[in-house]
Scaffold this motif. Sequence first.
Motif, PDB file in Angstrom:
ATOM      1  N   GLY A   1     -25.883  17.319 123.759  1.00  0.00           N
ATOM      2  CA  GLY A   1     -27.219  17.476 123.223  1.00  0.00           C
ATOM      3  C   GLY A   1     -27.795  18.869 123.447  1.00  0.00           C
ATOM      4  N   SER A   2     -27.051  19.780 124.087  1.00  0.00           N
ATOM      5  CA  SER A   2     -27.571  21.130 124.297  1.00  0.00           C
ATOM      6  C   SER A   2     -27.370  21.947 123.029  1.00  0.00           C
ATOM      7  CB  SER A   2     -26.853  21.812 125.459  1.00  0.00           C
ATOM      8  OG  SER A   2     -25.502  22.057 125.141  1.00  0.00           O
ATOM      9  N   ALA A   3     -28.234  22.939 122.839  1.00  0.00           N
ATOM     10  CA  ALA A   3     -28.150  23.773 121.640  1.00  0.00           C
ATOM     11  C   ALA A   3     -26.829  24.520 121.572  1.00  0.00           C
ATOM     12  CB  ALA A   3     -29.317  24.769 121.628  1.00  0.00           C
TER      13      ALA A   3
ATOM     14  N   ALA B   1     -24.545  16.082 114.065  1.00  0.00           N
ATOM     15  CA  ALA B   1     -25.543  15.025 113.869  1.00  0.00           C
ATOM     16  C   ALA B   1     -25.375  13.930 114.916  1.00  0.00           C
ATOM     17  CB  ALA B   1     -25.409  14.443 112.459  1.00  0.00           C
ATOM     18  N   GLU B   2     -24.127  13.580 115.211  1.00  0.00           N
ATOM     19  CA  GLU B   2     -23.863  12.552 116.224  1.00  0.00           C
ATOM     20  C   GLU B   2     -24.290  13.028 117.603  1.00  0.00           C
ATOM     21  OE1 GLU B   2     -20.052  10.066 118.070  1.00  0.00           O
ATOM     22  OE2 GLU B   2     -19.808  11.353 116.301  1.00  0.00           O
ATOM     23  N   LEU B   3     -24.006  14.304 117.893  1.00  0.00           N
ATOM     24  CA  LEU B   3     -24.320  14.870 119.199  1.00  0.00           C
ATOM     25  C   LEU B   3     -25.819  14.924 119.449  1.00  0.00           C
ATOM     26  CD1 LEU B   3     -23.000  16.285 121.703  1.00  0.00           C
ATOM     27  CD2 LEU B   3     -23.369  18.442 120.490  1.00  0.00           C
ATOM     28  N   PHE B   4     -26.579  15.322 118.412  1.00  0.00           N
ATOM     29  CA  PHE B   4     -28.014  15.517 118.579  1.00  0.00           C
ATOM     30  C   PHE B   4     -28.841  14.325 118.107  1.00  0.00           C
ATOM     31  CE2 PHE B   4     -26.280  19.797 118.567  1.00  0.00           C
ATOM     32  CZ  PHE B   4     -26.970  20.399 119.601  1.00  0.00           C
ATOM     33  N   GLY B   5     -28.196  13.299 117.576  1.00  0.00           N
ATOM     34  CA  GLY B   5     -28.931  12.137 117.123  1.00  0.00           C
ATOM     35  C   GLY B   5     -29.690  12.351 115.834  1.00  0.00           C
ATOM     36  N   TRP B   6     -29.181  13.260 114.973  1.00  0.00           N
ATOM     37  CA  TRP B   6     -29.843  13.503 113.692  1.00  0.00           C
ATOM     38  C   TRP B   6     -29.508  12.394 112.703  1.00  0.00           C
ATOM     39  CZ3 TRP B   6     -27.649  19.133 113.584  1.00  0.00           C
ATOM     40  CH2 TRP B   6     -28.395  19.939 114.463  1.00  0.00           C
ATOM     41  N   SER B   7     -30.459  12.063 111.873  1.00  0.00           N
ATOM     42  CA  SER B   7     -30.210  11.115 110.785  1.00  0.00           C
ATOM     43  C   SER B   7     -29.427  11.814 109.686  1.00  0.00           C
ATOM     44  CB  SER B   7     -31.535  10.592 110.229  1.00  0.00           C
ATOM     45  OG  SER B   7     -32.254  11.658 109.615  1.00  0.00           O
TER      46      SER B   7
ATOM     47  N   SER C   1     -18.144  34.789 107.127  1.00  0.00           N
ATOM     48  CA  SER C   1     -19.273  33.872 107.006  1.00  0.00           C
ATOM     49  C   SER C   1     -19.132  32.764 108.027  1.00  0.00           C
ATOM     50  CB  SER C   1     -19.356  33.306 105.586  1.00  0.00           C
ATOM     51  OG  SER C   1     -18.175  32.596 105.258  1.00  0.00           O
ATOM     52  N   TRP C   2     -20.266  32.178 108.412  1.00  0.00           N
ATOM     53  CA  TRP C   2     -20.278  31.159 109.450  1.00  0.00           C
ATOM     54  C   TRP C   2     -20.365  29.769 108.827  1.00  0.00           C
ATOM     55  CZ3 TRP C   2     -18.669  31.699 114.096  1.00  0.00           C
ATOM     56  CH2 TRP C   2     -18.984  30.768 115.101  1.00  0.00           C
ATOM     57  N   HIS C   3     -19.923  28.773 109.582  1.00  0.00           N
ATOM     58  CA  HIS C   3     -19.976  27.397 109.081  1.00  0.00           C
ATOM     59  C   HIS C   3     -21.407  26.847 109.123  1.00  0.00           C
ATOM     60  CE1 HIS C   3     -20.547  25.807 113.150  1.00  0.00           C
ATOM     61  NE2 HIS C   3     -19.552  26.585 113.553  1.00  0.00           N
ATOM     62  N   THR C   4     -21.647  25.783 108.398  1.00  0.00           N
ATOM     63  CA  THR C   4     -22.931  25.095 108.454  1.00  0.00           C
ATOM     64  C   THR C   4     -22.833  23.943 109.445  1.00  0.00           C
ATOM     65  OG1 THR C   4     -24.669  24.061 107.122  1.00  0.00           O
ATOM     66  CG2 THR C   4     -22.384  23.540 106.539  1.00  0.00           C
ATOM     67  N   TYR C   5     -23.866  23.120 109.549  1.00  0.00           N
ATOM     68  CA  TYR C   5     -23.871  21.984 110.475  1.00  0.00           C
ATOM     69  C   TYR C   5     -22.840  20.946 110.040  1.00  0.00           C
ATOM     70  CZ  TYR C   5     -28.393  24.125 111.513  1.00  0.00           C
ATOM     71  OH  TYR C   5     -29.396  25.026 111.817  1.00  0.00           O
ATOM     72  N   GLN C   6     -22.150  20.353 111.033  1.00  0.00           N
ATOM     73  CA  GLN C   6     -21.091  19.401 110.767  1.00  0.00           C
ATOM     74  C   GLN C   6     -21.515  17.986 111.205  1.00  0.00           C
ATOM     75  OE1 GLN C   6     -18.211  20.476 109.168  1.00  0.00           O
ATOM     76  NE2 GLN C   6     -19.491  22.319 109.018  1.00  0.00           N
ATOM     77  N   PRO C   7     -20.833  16.945 110.692  1.00  0.00           N
ATOM     78  CA  PRO C   7     -21.182  15.569 111.079  1.00  0.00           C
ATOM     79  C   PRO C   7     -21.187  15.348 112.583  1.00  0.00           C
ATOM     80  CG  PRO C   7     -19.720  15.550 109.189  1.00  0.00           C
ATOM     81  CD  PRO C   7     -19.800  16.981 109.637  1.00  0.00           C
ATOM     82  N   GLN C   8     -20.285  15.996 113.316  1.00  0.00           N
ATOM     83  CA  GLN C   8     -20.264  15.807 114.767  1.00  0.00           C
ATOM     84  C   GLN C   8     -21.530  16.338 115.431  1.00  0.00           C
ATOM     85  OE1 GLN C   8     -18.016  17.539 112.978  1.00  0.00           O
ATOM     86  NE2 GLN C   8     -17.073  19.186 114.170  1.00  0.00           N
TER      87      GLN C   8
END
Length: 275
Positions: free
Chosen positions: A267-269, A187-193, A178-185
């Motif tokens: 910021g790249s995908a 959010a920081e990289l992409f500027g997500w709230s 199984s793959w991981h989900t989105y991590q706090p880093q």
Amino acid sequence: MDAVFRALADPSRRLLLDRLNERGGQSLSELCSGLDLTRQAVTKHLAVLEAAGLVTTERRGREKLHHLNAAPIAELSARWISSYHRERAHALADLKRALEDQPMNRTEFRYVTYIRTTPEQLWRALTEPEFTRRYWGAELKSDWQPGSPLLWREGDGEFEDLDQVVLEADPPWLLSYSWHTYQPQHAELFGWSAEKLAELRQEKRSKVTFRIEPAGETVKLTVRHDGFDTETEMLKALSGGWPAILSNLKTLLETGEPLPEAKPAKGSAEALAER
């Protein structure tokens, strides 16, 4: 590479690749639908694309399903395009646009490559931390038994448990986890709230499967990352990240050294695919 250039030079074959890029796993009948080509002509074009490694097939019941394989394109980009004149590379234009544009209704990533190595050595490269660190930039650690956790470590930090689990393991032929989900880093990289990150983490977990098969003096590696309901940010990231990782793996096994390091832009995908 000659076979790839010849395959891409025909507009009908590029059209078939465009359609498989929009939706993989199509049968011959589906690919013929709406085309001003006979069934026999489509069959011949698919045979050329398959011989060049641009299309792979699988049997599902009585049907033969076709998938786009981006591996030869990635290898062209990494090793050859800079050596050719602009006019020689012009035949790639239609497919290049198709691969760079956001495809519709894509719910999986699929990649096939051939590596001059042994199944046992490839298995080691997929499962031993000292190997994964060299071509992936991260150490993956597990006892590789179904149900066991998979741990990650980047740099000199501690191994982290990202709730990834080994699903199948049949060394040296099959590995799935199984793959991981989105991590706090991320959010920081992409500027997500914090709210955006929480929303993204509700997405269903995906899985990656590595299938290893002998192929003469080489080994055929098929990577399938699926389990997505729609084309999520994670799937878009993996579609850009996996070819780079797997090209690096192939180069390491065949030459003893990975490709020159090229980090994804901030910021790249593709940065999501690294973890």
